[in-house]
Design an enzyme around this catalytic site. Sequence first.
Site, mmCIF file in Angstrom:
data_model
loop_
_atom_site.group_PDB
_atom_site.id
_atom_site.type_symbol
_atom_site.label_atom_id
_atom_site.label_comp_id
_atom_site.label_asym_id
_atom_site.label_seq_id
_atom_site.Cartn_x
_atom_site.Cartn_y
_atom_site.Cartn_z
ATOM 1 C CE LYS B 79 -3.806 1.864 2.411
ATOM 2 N NZ LYS B 79 -4.653 1.832 3.969
ATOM 3 C CB SER B 154 -8.110 3.384 2.730
ATOM 4 O OG SER B 154 -7.065 3.145 3.699
ATOM 5 C CB SER B 178 -8.570 1.117 5.813
ATOM 6 O OG SER B 178 -9.082 2.220 5.703
#
Lengths: 95, 497
Positions: B79, B154, B178
Amino acid sequence: MSIDHTTVRHIARLARLAVADDAVAPLARELERVLALADQLTTADLSGIAPMAHPHAQPLAWREDRVTEPDRADAFLALAPDARGGLYLVPKVIE
Amino acid sequence: MSAATPPVSIARLAADLAARRVSAAELAQDALAAARAQTSLNAFVTLDDAGATAAAQAADVSLARGAAPALTGIPCAHKDIFCTDGVRTTCASRMLEQFVPPYDASVVERLKAGGAVAIGKTNLDEFAMGSSNENSAFGAVCNPWDPTRVPGGSSGGSAAAVAAGIVPFATGTDTGGSIRQPAAFCGITGLKPTYGRVSRWGMIAFASSLDCGGVLARSAEDCAHVLGAIAGHDARDATSVDRAAEDYVGALQQPLAGLRIGIAREYFGAGIDDAVAHGVRAALAELEKRGAKLVEVSLPNAHLAIPAYYVIAPAEASSNLARYDGVRYGHRCANPTSLEDLYTRSRAEGFGAEVKRRILVGTYALSAGYYDAYYLRAQRVRRLIANDFTAAFDTCDLIAGPTTPSVAFALGEKSGDPLAMYAADVNTVAVNLAGLPAISLPAGFDRGLPFGLQLIAPAFAEARLLTAGHALQQATDFHTRRPDADSHGSRRPGVPA
């Protein structure tokens, strides 16, 4: 909770965020909605309940007071938008 | 890929690599090619061909020598909130569009040491603030099961990259759901460890008392392999817990017999789609058949989790994001006329709408006159929510419910209404407030789209989550299904005989 335009400008000033004039009214409405959500917290019975800042009760970690990182000032200064002679440069503050 | 060729596990890939049936270089090139073949998903912000090639070559050398670490040669993605030495780390923000960190995050460092080969950085909601991945400065990510829908957020890019078969696992962060919510929306497994189990060092901060690094993969078994590599104490993170990682892979084979799973009635309340609630109960029935005991539990303050979270997370964000001042790193506005002008314009230009909204809400909640009414009250409610979990764990070993109220919603459906977006986190945020570990497991399909079962454990009981997750994945095949053009929309949930 009603949020007026003066409050929006005050909060934006505290947050160091430039807000265009035409953005103030929509932001006031958005903040009102989020704060209305937060107002649901007033329904809870909080008698005898202490605030919880953190998931763990553990004390803060301590370490020996000695240098553990190498000096990488150049690598970090290289990230700055404007730096010279080992210093970060900003617009003049004092006349 | 089709349903007839289920995804290959990390253990199987590792065995193939060790036997030299495939090389790390081939796996890395395949992963990069798969990422490029699916650029329409927008799952990646940056692909690192050079870094991946070099890491794969090193992996092949150590594999040839034998006795390589467990993840040697396994492709992965990070990420784009984890700092990567020499590789741009944007947090999906204009503020950090050109930021190239001179160091690796602890999670990145540990996976490198474990031999994993990172192929790039995945897209996310800006500064991890969002539940749909639509808040990225580099555009929304599409759900591989239906490109008109969100992948969740997210960690949406990480979830999409794993679901699309580009990489076997990806790192993620979970501040309010997330990791778990995008895992549920993309039909994969997402593990959020206990707060403090995985180092936050080098992970760009959003809300420091809630942020938690973790893993998105295709199965509980794969998550176990990765968690073993990233968990453990790190002296550079003062909130990292000094407690050794457990044998998570060994935990997979533990029996379920006697495990008490508490069904939290609040997690099946109003707003939860019937198909999702029904499918999650069916998945729990599978665990019951394998020896688990289902009991009813109650979390009476669950309805206060969203209001408490949306005060505490913005308050911490407003404080953390004060560091973006246009001076030391990140975006700087052109021709600042004063220091004040430099700060305010750099921040206004660098941050997107949702990030600004949260900074303003947080600044308000922390400001003189409102601190007690909002921030302190939210912190007291936080303790009520944590106490609910403690009480529930007196009568059960895990707590269960749907990860999300529904399957993935359409791109654009909620993006104009922040409060509707926040409501998507209804079953996930309480876990972060209490700092507990939780996992989202594929539990079925509704109209061809996946949904997830969330299991929550007491602090540091990740092994128990993995035991239950693996048992479910022995009994069901939801985690083996893959999105593809000809089967999309035609697949139906089912349990193999």
